[in-house]
Design a protein around this motif. Structure first.
Motif, PDB file in Angstrom:
ATOM      1  N   ILE A   9     -20.647   9.803   7.841  1.00 13.55           N
ATOM      2  CA  ILE A   9     -19.805  10.988   7.703  1.00 13.55           C
ATOM      3  C   ILE A   9     -20.772  12.148   7.440  1.00 13.55           C
ATOM      4  O   ILE A   9     -21.218  12.374   6.323  1.00 13.55           O
ATOM      5  CB  ILE A   9     -18.800  10.863   6.545  1.00 13.55           C
ATOM      6  CG1 ILE A   9     -17.980   9.578   6.672  1.00 13.55           C
ATOM      7  CG2 ILE A   9     -17.893  12.094   6.503  1.00 13.55           C
ATOM      8  CD1 ILE A   9     -17.125   9.482   7.923  1.00 13.55           C
ATOM      9  N   GLY A  10     -21.138  12.826   8.498  1.00 11.83           N
ATOM     10  CA  GLY A  10     -22.129  13.890   8.369  1.00 11.83           C
ATOM     11  C   GLY A  10     -22.444  14.499   9.720  1.00 11.83           C
ATOM     12  O   GLY A  10     -21.917  14.066  10.757  1.00 11.83           O
ATOM     13  N   MET A  11     -23.314  15.490   9.709  1.00  8.67           N
ATOM     14  CA  MET A  11     -23.742  16.148  10.939  1.00  8.67           C
ATOM     15  C   MET A  11     -24.933  15.382  11.511  1.00  8.67           C
ATOM     16  O   MET A  11     -25.911  15.145  10.802  1.00  8.67           O
ATOM     17  CB  MET A  11     -24.147  17.594  10.656  1.00  8.67           C
ATOM     18  CG  MET A  11     -23.042  18.431  10.024  1.00  8.67           C
ATOM     19  SD  MET A  11     -21.612  18.627  11.099  1.00  8.67           S
ATOM     20  CE  MET A  11     -22.323  19.659  12.375  1.00  8.67           C
ATOM     21  N   PRO A  12     -24.875  14.997  12.793  1.00  9.53           N
ATOM     22  CA  PRO A  12     -26.009  14.269  13.361  1.00  9.53           C
ATOM     23  C   PRO A  12     -27.240  15.164  13.492  1.00  9.53           C
ATOM     24  O   PRO A  12     -27.133  16.303  13.972  1.00  9.53           O
ATOM     25  CB  PRO A  12     -25.495  13.847  14.747  1.00  9.53           C
ATOM     26  CG  PRO A  12     -24.382  14.782  15.058  1.00  9.53           C
ATOM     27  CD  PRO A  12     -23.784  15.186  13.755  1.00  9.53           C
ATOM     28  N   PRO A  13     -28.406  14.692  13.050  1.00  7.98           N
ATOM     29  CA  PRO A  13     -29.630  15.465  13.256  1.00  7.98           C
ATOM     30  C   PRO A  13     -29.901  15.647  14.757  1.00  7.98           C
ATOM     31  O   PRO A  13     -29.488  14.795  15.558  1.00  7.98           O
ATOM     32  CB  PRO A  13     -30.715  14.598  12.611  1.00  7.98           C
ATOM     33  CG  PRO A  13     -29.997  13.636  11.735  1.00  7.98           C
ATOM     34  CD  PRO A  13     -28.658  13.426  12.356  1.00  7.98           C
ATOM     35  N   ALA A  27     -14.158  17.024  10.435  1.00  3.90           N
ATOM     36  CA  ALA A  27     -13.290  16.169  11.258  1.00  3.90           C
ATOM     37  C   ALA A  27     -12.707  15.040  10.413  1.00  3.90           C
ATOM     38  O   ALA A  27     -11.531  14.689  10.549  1.00  3.90           O
ATOM     39  CB  ALA A  27     -14.077  15.601  12.440  1.00  3.90           C
ATOM     40  N   PHE A  28     -13.520  14.465   9.529  1.00  7.95           N
ATOM     41  CA  PHE A  28     -13.036  13.395   8.648  1.00  7.95           C
ATOM     42  C   PHE A  28     -11.905  13.909   7.765  1.00  7.95           C
ATOM     43  O   PHE A  28     -10.859  13.267   7.626  1.00  7.95           O
ATOM     44  CB  PHE A  28     -14.191  12.863   7.804  1.00  7.95           C
ATOM     45  CG  PHE A  28     -13.796  11.790   6.835  1.00  7.95           C
ATOM     46  CD1 PHE A  28     -13.423  10.526   7.273  1.00  7.95           C
ATOM     47  CD2 PHE A  28     -13.778  12.039   5.464  1.00  7.95           C
ATOM     48  CE1 PHE A  28     -13.044   9.535   6.379  1.00  7.95           C
ATOM     49  CE2 PHE A  28     -13.411  11.062   4.559  1.00  7.95           C
ATOM     50  CZ  PHE A  28     -13.042   9.799   5.021  1.00  7.95           C
ATOM     51  N   LYS A  29     -12.097  15.090   7.190  1.00  3.74           N
ATOM     52  CA  LYS A  29     -11.063  15.671   6.336  1.00  3.74           C
ATOM     53  C   LYS A  29      -9.786  15.913   7.133  1.00  3.74           C
ATOM     54  O   LYS A  29      -8.675  15.644   6.661  1.00  3.74           O
ATOM     55  CB  LYS A  29     -11.560  16.983   5.729  1.00  3.74           C
ATOM     56  CG  LYS A  29     -10.598  17.586   4.720  1.00  3.74           C
ATOM     57  CD  LYS A  29     -11.221  18.780   4.006  1.00  3.74           C
ATOM     58  CE  LYS A  29     -10.280  19.308   2.934  1.00  3.74           C
ATOM     59  NZ  LYS A  29     -10.882  20.434   2.180  1.00  3.74           N
ATOM     60  N   GLU A  71     -21.907  11.763  -0.235  1.00  5.70           N
ATOM     61  CA  GLU A  71     -21.937  13.225  -0.173  1.00  5.70           C
ATOM     62  C   GLU A  71     -20.676  13.820   0.465  1.00  5.70           C
ATOM     63  O   GLU A  71     -20.166  14.843   0.002  1.00  5.70           O
ATOM     64  CB  GLU A  71     -23.168  13.677   0.627  1.00  5.70           C
ATOM     65  CG  GLU A  71     -24.493  13.303  -0.030  1.00  5.70           C
ATOM     66  CD  GLU A  71     -25.681  13.479   0.894  1.00  5.70           C
ATOM     67  OE1 GLU A  71     -26.796  13.639   0.380  1.00  5.70           O
ATOM     68  OE2 GLU A  71     -25.503  13.456   2.132  1.00  5.70           O
ATOM     69  N   ASN A  72     -20.165  13.176   1.515  1.00  5.59           N
ATOM     70  CA  ASN A  72     -19.153  13.831   2.347  1.00  5.59           C
ATOM     71  C   ASN A  72     -17.798  13.136   2.428  1.00  5.59           C
ATOM     72  O   ASN A  72     -16.820  13.770   2.827  1.00  5.59           O
ATOM     73  CB  ASN A  72     -19.701  13.996   3.771  1.00  5.59           C
ATOM     74  CG  ASN A  72     -20.966  14.835   3.807  1.00  5.59           C
ATOM     75  OD1 ASN A  72     -21.067  15.833   3.108  1.00  5.59           O
ATOM     76  ND2 ASN A  72     -21.937  14.421   4.610  1.00  5.59           N
ATOM     77  N   ALA A  73     -17.727  11.866   2.079  1.00  4.48           N
ATOM     78  CA  ALA A  73     -16.442  11.146   2.153  1.00  4.48           C
ATOM     79  C   ALA A  73     -15.882  10.864   0.766  1.00  4.48           C
ATOM     80  O   ALA A  73     -14.694  11.076   0.508  1.00  4.48           O
ATOM     81  CB  ALA A  73     -16.603   9.839   2.927  1.00  4.48           C
ATOM     82  N   PHE A  74     -16.723  10.400  -0.135  1.00  2.12           N
ATOM     83  CA  PHE A  74     -16.264   9.990  -1.458  1.00  2.12           C
ATOM     84  C   PHE A  74     -15.532  11.098  -2.226  1.00  2.12           C
ATOM     85  O   PHE A  74     -14.475  10.833  -2.821  1.00  2.12           O
ATOM     86  CB  PHE A  74     -17.438   9.440  -2.274  1.00  2.12           C
ATOM     87  CG  PHE A  74     -17.080   9.003  -3.663  1.00  2.12           C
ATOM     88  CD1 PHE A  74     -15.984   8.182  -3.900  1.00  2.12           C
ATOM     89  CD2 PHE A  74     -17.842   9.415  -4.755  1.00  2.12           C
ATOM     90  CE1 PHE A  74     -15.650   7.772  -5.182  1.00  2.12           C
ATOM     91  CE2 PHE A  74     -17.515   9.023  -6.039  1.00  2.12           C
ATOM     92  CZ  PHE A  74     -16.415   8.205  -6.254  1.00  2.12           C
ATOM     93  N   PRO A  75     -16.029  12.347  -2.234  1.00  2.00           N
ATOM     94  CA  PRO A  75     -15.301  13.394  -2.981  1.00  2.00           C
ATOM     95  C   PRO A  75     -13.857  13.561  -2.512  1.00  2.00           C
ATOM     96  O   PRO A  75     -12.948  13.720  -3.336  1.00  2.00           O
ATOM     97  CB  PRO A  75     -16.133  14.658  -2.705  1.00  2.00           C
ATOM     98  CG  PRO A  75     -17.510  14.151  -2.420  1.00  2.00           C
ATOM     99  CD  PRO A  75     -17.303  12.865  -1.681  1.00  2.00           C
ATOM    100  N   PHE A 216     -11.146  13.158  18.970  1.00  2.00           N
ATOM    101  CA  PHE A 216     -10.298  14.234  18.460  1.00  2.00           C
ATOM    102  C   PHE A 216      -9.008  13.623  17.921  1.00  2.00           C
ATOM    103  O   PHE A 216      -8.715  12.441  18.144  1.00  2.00           O
ATOM    104  CB  PHE A 216     -10.020  15.276  19.546  1.00  2.00           C
ATOM    105  CG  PHE A 216      -9.526  14.712  20.853  1.00  2.00           C
ATOM    106  CD1 PHE A 216      -8.169  14.533  21.082  1.00  2.00           C
ATOM    107  CD2 PHE A 216     -10.421  14.357  21.858  1.00  2.00           C
ATOM    108  CE1 PHE A 216      -7.702  14.003  22.263  1.00  2.00           C
ATOM    109  CE2 PHE A 216      -9.964  13.827  23.060  1.00  2.00           C
ATOM    110  CZ  PHE A 216      -8.608  13.642  23.265  1.00  2.00           C
ATOM    111  N   ILE A 217      -8.232  14.414  17.205  1.00  2.00           N
ATOM    112  CA  ILE A 217      -7.093  13.889  16.447  1.00  2.00           C
ATOM    113  C   ILE A 217      -6.121  13.083  17.316  1.00  2.00           C
ATOM    114  O   ILE A 217      -5.718  11.977  16.962  1.00  2.00           O
ATOM    115  CB  ILE A 217      -6.337  15.030  15.725  1.00  2.00           C
ATOM    116  CG1 ILE A 217      -7.117  15.491  14.492  1.00  2.00           C
ATOM    117  CG2 ILE A 217      -4.944  14.602  15.297  1.00  2.00           C
ATOM    118  CD1 ILE A 217      -7.157  14.458  13.369  1.00  2.00           C
ATOM    119  N   LEU A 218      -5.751  13.617  18.462  1.00  2.00           N
ATOM    120  CA  LEU A 218      -4.789  12.920  19.314  1.00  2.00           C
ATOM    121  C   LEU A 218      -5.334  11.574  19.776  1.00  2.00           C
ATOM    122  O   LEU A 218      -4.617  10.569  19.795  1.00  2.00           O
ATOM    123  CB  LEU A 218      -4.414  13.783  20.523  1.00  2.00           C
ATOM    124  CG  LEU A 218      -3.318  13.228  21.424  1.00  2.00           C
ATOM    125  CD1 LEU A 218      -2.029  12.964  20.646  1.00  2.00           C
ATOM    126  CD2 LEU A 218      -3.044  14.186  22.592  1.00  2.00           C
TER     127      LEU A 218
END
Length: 226
Positions: A9-13, A27-29, A71-75, A216-218
């Protein structure tokens, strides 16, 4: 009921290969909020063990225990009190993805023991992803047995919780590997075979749906519904 699989869950380098294994935090949120809005229930391992898995429900699973989960999913999961399962390669805690960093061209940090303890306190289930993330069906039986049994013991000793769930690294397993997982005292195991929980052959061959960064969501909703 569907079990969803996430990796990073993050931005790919920029240099990363297999960028679709990264789901952007925004997108996860959006995915979580959409499922909540549509009335989906977020289940825990307990629901599966009790056979209490309503049709309109999901179980969130995260393979490899990457630091970006912390960092990005747990909170978000903590804020919404959403349960999830994180599968940990037990000998690589606090290290990085030694099994595939050359193939994906990125060294991805793995959470440390203190962070994993914080997850368990917040109700996140920790599962085993073996010791070192090998192809279990392609190594000698005794080595596979150690990977399966010793990872459970190590996680239980370090975290002070029962390790009930196992996830086959790479989704690689056969009947012999599955039986070793059963004999080691796990209560369930997860594959990479696509499908619903109801389509799973048994509790040691649970099917999942992988969520990719370009879903994407759909597209994700169609995966869950079909």
């Amino acid at each position: 009921m569907k079990v969803l699989t996430y990796h990073s869950i993050g931005m790919p380098p920029p240099e990363a290969k297999l960028k679709t294994l990264y789901v952007k935090p925004s997108a996860f949120k959006r995915q979580i909020n959409t499922l909540r809005f549509l009335g989906y229930r977020f289940l825990s391992v307990d629901h599966l063990l009790k056979g209490n898995a309503p049709r309109k429900s999901v179980l969130l699973t995260f393979d490899d225990a990457y630091l970006d989960f912390w960092e990005n999913a747990f909170p978000l999961l903590k804020e919404y009190k959403i349960p999830a399962v994180v599968f940990v390669p037990a000998m690589l805690v606090g290290k990085f993805n030694q099994w595939d960093h050359q193939r994906v061209n990125v060294k991805k940090p793995i959470m440390d023991w203190q962070q994993l303890r914080e997850l368990t306190k917040a109700g996140i289930e920790i599962g085993s992803h073996s010791l070192t993330h090998p192809y279990l069906s392609k190594i000698p039986r005794e080595k596979a047995k150690r990977e399966i049994e010793d990872s459970k013991k190590l996680l239980e000793d370090k975290l002070g919780v029962q390790i009930r769930a196992f996830c086959y690294p790479y989704g690689d397993y056969n009947h012999e590997v599955r039986d070793l997982v059963m004999q080691a005292g796990y209560l369930m195991a997860f594959t990479t075979k696509a499908g619903s929980f109801e389509q799973s052959e048994n509790l040691f061959e649970i099917r999942r749906i992988t969520v990719f960064g370009n879903d994407f969501i759909l597209k994700l909703l169609l995966k869950i519904l079909l």
